[in-house]
Design a protein around this motif. Structure first.
Motif, short mmCIF file in Angstrom:
data_model
loop_
_atom_site.label_atom_id
_atom_site.label_comp_id
_atom_site.label_asym_id
_atom_site.label_seq_id
_atom_site.Cartn_x
_atom_site.Cartn_y
_atom_site.Cartn_z
N ASN A 61 -17.30 -27.09 16.73
CA ASN A 61 -15.90 -27.13 16.21
C ASN A 61 -15.09 -28.19 16.73
O ASN A 61 -13.77 -28.45 16.66
N ARG A 62 -15.42 -28.97 17.64
CA ARG A 62 -14.89 -30.09 18.30
C ARG A 62 -15.82 -31.35 18.38
O ARG A 62 -16.95 -31.32 18.68
N ILE A 63 -15.02 -32.44 17.93
CA ILE A 63 -15.56 -33.55 17.84
C ILE A 63 -14.61 -34.49 18.88
O ILE A 63 -13.66 -34.56 18.80
N ARG A 64 -15.70 -35.31 19.63
CA ARG A 64 -14.89 -36.62 20.33
C ARG A 64 -14.94 -38.03 19.60
O ARG A 64 -16.23 -38.36 19.50
N ILE A 65 -14.09 -38.51 19.32
CA ILE A 65 -14.28 -40.02 18.67
C ILE A 65 -13.87 -40.87 20.01
O ILE A 65 -12.94 -40.83 20.77
N PHE A 66 -14.65 -42.02 20.16
CA PHE A 66 -14.53 -43.04 21.10
C PHE A 66 -14.08 -44.26 20.48
O PHE A 66 -14.62 -44.85 19.45
N ARG A 67 -12.68 -44.90 20.93
CA ARG A 67 -12.38 -46.01 20.27
C ARG A 67 -11.98 -47.12 21.26
O ARG A 67 -11.60 -46.83 22.30
N ILE A 68 -12.14 -48.27 20.83
CA ILE A 68 -11.98 -49.41 21.75
C ILE A 68 -10.41 -49.67 21.68
O ILE A 68 -9.78 -49.82 20.87
N GLY A 69 -9.92 -50.05 22.96
CA GLY A 69 -8.41 -50.32 23.01
C GLY A 69 -8.31 -51.07 24.16
O GLY A 69 -9.08 -51.63 24.90
N LYS A 70 -6.92 -51.25 24.52
CA LYS A 70 -6.47 -52.10 25.65
C LYS A 70 -5.35 -51.18 26.37
O LYS A 70 -4.53 -50.67 25.93
N ILE A 71 -5.42 -51.31 27.75
CA ILE A 71 -4.22 -51.01 28.56
C ILE A 71 -3.41 -52.08 29.05
O ILE A 71 -4.02 -52.94 29.54
N HIS A 72 -2.18 -52.06 28.87
CA HIS A 72 -1.19 -53.16 29.35
C HIS A 72 -0.51 -52.49 30.55
O HIS A 72 0.04 -51.51 30.40
N ASN A 73 -0.45 -53.19 31.42
CA ASN A 73 0.34 -52.91 32.69
C ASN A 73 1.44 -53.84 32.86
O ASN A 73 0.93 -55.10 33.04
N PHE A 74 2.77 -53.39 32.83
CA PHE A 74 3.81 -54.64 33.21
C PHE A 74 4.22 -54.33 34.35
O PHE A 74 4.84 -53.25 34.68
N PHE A 75 4.40 -55.32 35.08
CA PHE A 75 4.97 -55.18 36.80
C PHE A 75 6.41 -55.96 36.54
O PHE A 75 7.05 -55.61 37.43
N SER A 76 6.50 -56.82 35.79
CA SER A 76 7.95 -57.47 35.77
C SER A 76 7.72 -57.95 34.29
O SER A 76 6.89 -58.07 33.59
N ASP A 77 9.10 -58.96 34.12
CA ASP A 77 9.13 -59.66 32.93
C ASP A 77 7.99 -60.68 32.81
O ASP A 77 7.76 -61.20 31.73
N GLU A 78 7.61 -61.26 33.89
CA GLU A 78 6.66 -62.34 34.05
C GLU A 78 5.35 -61.91 34.49
O GLU A 78 4.33 -62.73 34.11
N LYS A 79 5.24 -60.89 34.93
CA LYS A 79 3.81 -60.57 35.25
C LYS A 79 3.19 -59.15 34.69
O LYS A 79 4.14 -58.11 34.65
N SER A 80 2.08 -59.33 34.23
CA SER A 80 1.44 -57.94 33.31
C SER A 80 0.02 -58.12 33.33
O SER A 80 -0.39 -59.41 33.62
N THR A 81 -0.85 -57.19 33.01
CA THR A 81 -2.23 -57.08 32.89
C THR A 81 -2.82 -56.38 31.93
O THR A 81 -2.02 -55.61 31.22
N THR A 82 -3.87 -56.87 31.17
CA THR A 82 -4.57 -56.23 30.06
C THR A 82 -5.90 -55.96 30.60
O THR A 82 -6.50 -56.97 30.96
#
Length: 198
Positions: A61-82
């Motif tokens: 009764n339980r299915i796990r779906i794996f989806r490709i995605g991205k995590i965006h981290n914003f540290f300031s207006d100028e600095k972020s990581t993906t």
């Protein structure tokens, strides 16, 4: 697999409750909306094929779906990581609730809820907030948090509302005048039994 499968929200998931239906190779996405009662509204923005994604059955009764995605981290207006990542999304198959009680009878019962050490009394249609928060909500013209019994097709739900927003849906597997069995939790145990409180 063309039944309704409820997306299992984790504690850090926000947004509308979602249900998928799998018809042959097509995965249709629906949002759960509150009108006079809860109903399904099809999402026109999501289009998936079962053959094109990775998935596994955790149990029947339980299915796990794996989806490709991205995590965006914003540290300031100028600095972020993906960074690339794989999201694991669990879905629980909704089944007809077993009960001989009417919805009115169920709403008049009170249960003790205990999941992984989190304890609370579960009473339908009562505001959950403390008196001081209720007073603050009244000043801000907010409704506060409450638990409501609702039904979609043949499944009954414990629905948690926050200021009239449907936050969480927990399906009920079985209920009588001694206990209620809830299922569809994000971590084991996926199912719990709530005892009646006299």
């Amino acid at each position: 697999m063309n039944e309704n499968w409820l997306y299992i929200k984790t504690p850090d998931d926000y947004g509308k409750s979602e249900i998928i239906q799998i018809d042959e190779d097509v995965i249709d996405h629906f949002f759960v909306e509150k009108m006079d009662k809860i109903c399904l509204v099809k999402s026109v923005y999501r289009n998936e094929k079962l053959s094109e994604i990775k998935y596994e059955f955790i149990n029947q009764n339980r299915i796990r779906i794996f989806r490709i995605g991205k995590i965006h981290n914003f540290f300031s207006d100028e600095k972020s990581t993906t960074e690339d990542c794989i999201f694991e999304n669990d879905y629980e198959k909704l089944i007809a609730t077993e009960t001989e009680l009417s919805e009115t009878e169920i709403q008049n019962l009170k249960f003790e809820f205990n999941w992984n050490g989190e304890k609370m009394n579960l009473k339908f249609n009562e505001v959950l907030d403390s008196p001081s928060i209720q007073e603050l909500n009244k000043r801000l013209n907010k409704e506060g948090s409450k638990i409501v019994l609702e039904k979609l097709n043949e499944t009954l739900f414990v629905s948690l509302y926050t200021d009239s927003y449907l936050d969480k849906l927990v399906p009920i597997k079985y209920v009588d005048k001694q206990k209620m069995i809830l299922y569809g939790f994000p971590e084991e145990p996926y199912e719990i039994t709530c005892a009646i409180v006299e």
